[in-house]
Design a protein around this motif. Structure first.
Motif, short mmCIF file in Angstrom:
data_model
loop_
_atom_site.label_atom_id
_atom_site.label_comp_id
_atom_site.label_asym_id
_atom_site.label_seq_id
_atom_site.Cartn_x
_atom_site.Cartn_y
_atom_site.Cartn_z
N GLN A 95 -8.00 1.40 -4.79
CA GLN A 95 -7.75 2.62 -4.04
C GLN A 95 -8.92 2.90 -3.13
OE1 GLN A 95 -7.26 5.61 -7.10
NE2 GLN A 95 -9.14 6.61 -6.50
N ASP A 96 -8.66 3.73 -2.13
CA ASP A 96 -9.71 4.09 -1.18
C ASP A 96 -10.83 4.77 -1.95
OD1 ASP A 96 -11.01 4.65 1.28
OD2 ASP A 96 -10.19 6.68 1.19
N GLU A 125 -6.28 8.71 -1.71
CA GLU A 125 -4.82 8.82 -1.79
C GLU A 125 -4.14 7.47 -1.63
OE1 GLU A 125 -1.15 11.34 0.21
OE2 GLU A 125 -3.16 11.54 1.06
N GLN A 126 -4.62 6.64 -0.72
CA GLN A 126 -3.97 5.35 -0.51
C GLN A 126 -4.42 4.37 -1.59
OE1 GLN A 126 -4.70 2.85 3.00
NE2 GLN A 126 -2.49 2.69 3.20
N CYS A 143 -1.49 4.96 6.60
CA CYS A 143 -2.67 5.82 6.72
C CYS A 143 -3.54 5.29 7.85
CB CYS A 143 -3.47 5.83 5.42
SG CYS A 143 -2.62 6.66 4.07
N ARG A 150 -8.15 5.13 3.94
CA ARG A 150 -7.25 3.97 3.79
C ARG A 150 -7.98 2.84 3.07
NH1 ARG A 150 -8.03 3.58 9.88
NH2 ARG A 150 -9.45 1.85 10.07
N CYS A 202 -4.19 10.44 5.56
CA CYS A 202 -4.28 10.47 4.11
C CYS A 202 -5.62 11.07 3.71
CB CYS A 202 -4.19 9.06 3.51
SG CYS A 202 -2.58 8.31 3.71
N LYS A 237 0.85 -1.20 0.00
CA LYS A 237 0.00 0.00 0.00
C LYS A 237 0.88 1.24 0.00
CE LYS A 237 -3.69 -2.36 2.36
NZ LYS A 237 -4.45 -2.54 3.56
N GLN A 238 0.47 2.22 -0.78
CA GLN A 238 1.18 3.49 -0.83
C GLN A 238 0.18 4.61 -0.65
OE1 GLN A 238 4.20 2.38 -0.27
NE2 GLN A 238 4.97 4.08 -1.44
#
Length: 121
Positions: free
Chosen positions: A67-68, A56-57, A37, A80, A52, A32-33
């Protein structure tokens, strides 16, 4: 070996490589990037460490495919990636990740086959 047996062996190899690639792609969801978060931050405030913004995550490697999702998560999961976000996965990026891992596994298998054949000669 008959051509029918050879074709069956190749089919089994391809099937195993694809199944392992799907497994590796699903396992890549642990990547996860940004990594840490914990809570959500809004535009009104600047994000602190562990915060975050919506969307974004992202998760997945080499291409993030989950993605979130804004509005798709319970309030405790905002900011997250969680299991509730997997429903909104990008199937194109998922397929490209499976192709990446399939190629990687196929090249690794060819490398091992080449190494073992050179030792036997």
């Amino acid at each position: 070996m008959t051509s029918r047996n050879l074709l069956a062996r190749k089919g089994i190899k391809i099937t195993l490589i694809i199944l392992m690639s799907v497994g590796l792609t699903i396992a890549s969801l642990r990547y996860k990037q940004p990594a840490h978060c914990k809570t959500i931050c809004t535009d009104a405030q600047s994000c602190q460490i562990g915060q975050c913004m919506f969307g974004e995550q992202k998760a997945g490697f080499p291409l993030p495919f989950v993605q979130d999702a804004e509005g798709g998560s319970p309030t405790s999961g905002w900011g997250r990636v969680g299991p509730e976000d997997y429903f909104y996965a990008d199937l194109g990026a998922f397929a490209l990740n499976v192709a990446f891992y399939s190629l990687t596994l196929w090249l690794f298998q060819r490398l091992l086959k080449g190494l073992f054949s050179s030792f036997q000669a």
